[in-house]
Design a protein around this motif. Sequence first.
Motif, PDB file in Angstrom:
ATOM      1  N   VAL A  70       3.327  -7.126   8.377  1.00 59.02           N
ATOM      2  CA  VAL A  70       2.330  -7.705   7.559  1.00 59.02           C
ATOM      3  C   VAL A  70       1.024  -7.342   7.944  1.00 59.02           C
ATOM      4  CG1 VAL A  70       1.611 -10.113   6.409  1.00 59.02           C
ATOM      5  CG2 VAL A  70       4.178  -9.468   7.407  1.00 59.02           C
ATOM      6  N   CYS A  71       0.229  -6.902   7.044  1.00 54.71           N
ATOM      7  CA  CYS A  71      -1.129  -6.430   7.003  1.00 54.71           C
ATOM      8  C   CYS A  71      -1.884  -7.930   6.821  1.00 54.71           C
ATOM      9  CB  CYS A  71      -1.774  -5.261   6.614  1.00 54.71           C
ATOM     10  SG  CYS A  71      -0.673  -3.839   7.165  1.00 54.71           S
ATOM     11  N   ASN A  72      -2.515  -8.536   7.789  1.00 55.92           N
ATOM     12  CA  ASN A  72      -3.265  -9.679   7.299  1.00 55.92           C
ATOM     13  C   ASN A  72      -4.718  -9.457   6.903  1.00 55.92           C
ATOM     14  OD1 ASN A  72      -0.852 -11.331   7.854  1.00 55.92           O
ATOM     15  ND2 ASN A  72      -1.382 -10.854  10.202  1.00 55.92           N
ATOM     16  N   THR A  73      -5.100  -8.304   7.262  1.00 61.88           N
ATOM     17  CA  THR A  73      -6.745  -8.323   7.237  1.00 61.88           C
ATOM     18  C   THR A  73      -6.578  -6.668   6.688  1.00 61.88           C
ATOM     19  OG1 THR A  73      -7.017  -7.329   9.398  1.00 61.88           O
ATOM     20  CG2 THR A  73      -7.422  -9.827   8.782  1.00 61.88           C
ATOM     21  N   GLU A  74      -8.004  -6.504   6.308  1.00 60.46           N
ATOM     22  CA  GLU A  74      -8.300  -4.985   5.629  1.00 60.46           C
ATOM     23  C   GLU A  74      -8.184  -4.073   6.926  1.00 60.46           C
ATOM     24  OE1 GLU A  74      -9.017  -1.802   3.279  1.00 60.46           O
ATOM     25  OE2 GLU A  74      -8.538  -3.819   2.752  1.00 60.46           O
ATOM     26  N   LYS A  75      -8.710  -4.489   8.208  1.00 61.78           N
ATOM     27  CA  LYS A  75      -8.702  -3.695   9.418  1.00 61.78           C
ATOM     28  C   LYS A  75      -7.080  -3.457   9.673  1.00 61.78           C
ATOM     29  CE  LYS A  75      -9.906  -3.833  14.287  1.00 61.78           C
ATOM     30  NZ  LYS A  75     -10.678  -4.588  15.126  1.00 61.78           N
ATOM     31  N   GLY A  76      -6.463  -4.518   9.694  1.00 65.53           N
ATOM     32  CA  GLY A  76      -4.909  -4.257   9.811  1.00 65.53           C
ATOM     33  C   GLY A  76      -4.304  -3.258   8.818  1.00 65.53           C
ATOM     34  N   ARG A  77      -4.579  -3.272   7.670  1.00 65.79           N
ATOM     35  CA  ARG A  77      -4.226  -2.452   6.601  1.00 65.79           C
ATOM     36  C   ARG A  77      -4.472  -0.989   6.959  1.00 65.79           C
ATOM     37  NH1 ARG A  77      -5.494   0.416   2.805  1.00 65.79           N
ATOM     38  NH2 ARG A  77      -7.518  -0.430   2.415  1.00 65.79           N
ATOM     39  N   GLU A  78      -5.823  -0.955   7.346  1.00 68.07           N
ATOM     40  CA  GLU A  78      -6.174   0.558   7.702  1.00 68.07           C
ATOM     41  C   GLU A  78      -5.475   1.327   8.741  1.00 68.07           C
ATOM     42  OE1 GLU A  78     -10.495  -0.071   8.425  1.00 68.07           O
ATOM     43  OE2 GLU A  78     -10.754  -0.491   6.043  1.00 68.07           O
ATOM     44  N   VAL A  79      -5.246   0.068   9.746  1.00 67.87           N
ATOM     45  CA  VAL A  79      -4.791   0.793  11.056  1.00 67.87           C
ATOM     46  C   VAL A  79      -2.947   0.926  10.801  1.00 67.87           C
ATOM     47  CG1 VAL A  79      -3.519   0.200  13.323  1.00 67.87           C
ATOM     48  CG2 VAL A  79      -6.087  -0.505  12.635  1.00 67.87           C
ATOM     49  N   PHE A  80      -2.567   0.254  10.066  1.00 66.50           N
ATOM     50  CA  PHE A  80      -1.052   0.630   9.523  1.00 66.50           C
ATOM     51  C   PHE A  80      -0.890   1.883   8.846  1.00 66.50           C
ATOM     52  CE2 PHE A  80       2.259   0.009   6.411  1.00 66.50           C
ATOM     53  CZ  PHE A  80       3.400   0.055   7.207  1.00 66.50           C
ATOM     54  N   GLU A  81      -1.982   2.144   7.838  1.00 66.30           N
ATOM     55  CA  GLU A  81      -1.934   3.263   6.910  1.00 66.30           C
ATOM     56  C   GLU A  81      -2.134   4.582   7.912  1.00 66.30           C
ATOM     57  OE1 GLU A  81      -4.760   3.075   3.780  1.00 66.30           O
ATOM     58  OE2 GLU A  81      -3.348   1.429   2.452  1.00 66.30           O
ATOM     59  N   GLU A  82      -2.821   4.488   8.905  1.00 68.08           N
ATOM     60  CA  GLU A  82      -2.899   5.585   9.798  1.00 68.08           C
ATOM     61  C   GLU A  82      -1.769   5.856  10.772  1.00 68.08           C
ATOM     62  OE1 GLU A  82      -5.995   5.554  12.793  1.00 68.08           O
ATOM     63  OE2 GLU A  82      -7.641   4.543  11.082  1.00 68.08           O
TER      64      GLU A  82
END
Length: 168
Positions: A70-82
């Motif tokens: 679960v991506c809780n923040t924008e930073k988390g979403r960016e890391v996940f996408e990488e």
Amino acid sequence: MNKKKVLVKDRWFNPFWSVWLQHLMSRPSCYKCPFTTQGRVADITLGDLWGVHLYCPELYGNNGGSSLVVCNTEKGREVFEEAQGSMYGHKLAFEDALKYQGPMRKPISENPSRGEFMQDLQSDMDYKAINKKWEKPPTLKLLFQKYVWGNRQKIFVWNMKQKLMKRR
């Protein structure tokens, strides 16, 4: 020559699993955890994807398990996408995942026998005696659900229905 022994035991017959499911050895803070909510402070939340067989049957198999990210923040979403190229899976509606994710809704229940269990652990009681006292064998209902009419059989029937519906 050093020979290693490997013990393979189904989780339902494993005393550690039984004690864990009873919440006998959880830390006291787990019963009052302030982080068991949907609004997380971490950038990413990782966990087991409980109920995967119900809404992602293609991810359920070979007892490999499935993880929830679960991506809780924008930073988390960016890391996940990488990192996404190194993973297999797909998006799942948060509401669907949340149905079976108890720790994202509330803390675990405190077992009133935890204190007695911890006293036994600190006593001279040996491992076998602790297991005999605290392990709860699986019920016949649970064994039937897991091995006779379990998740794999339900998925098989679901897949057959899907194939039949496509033919119509």
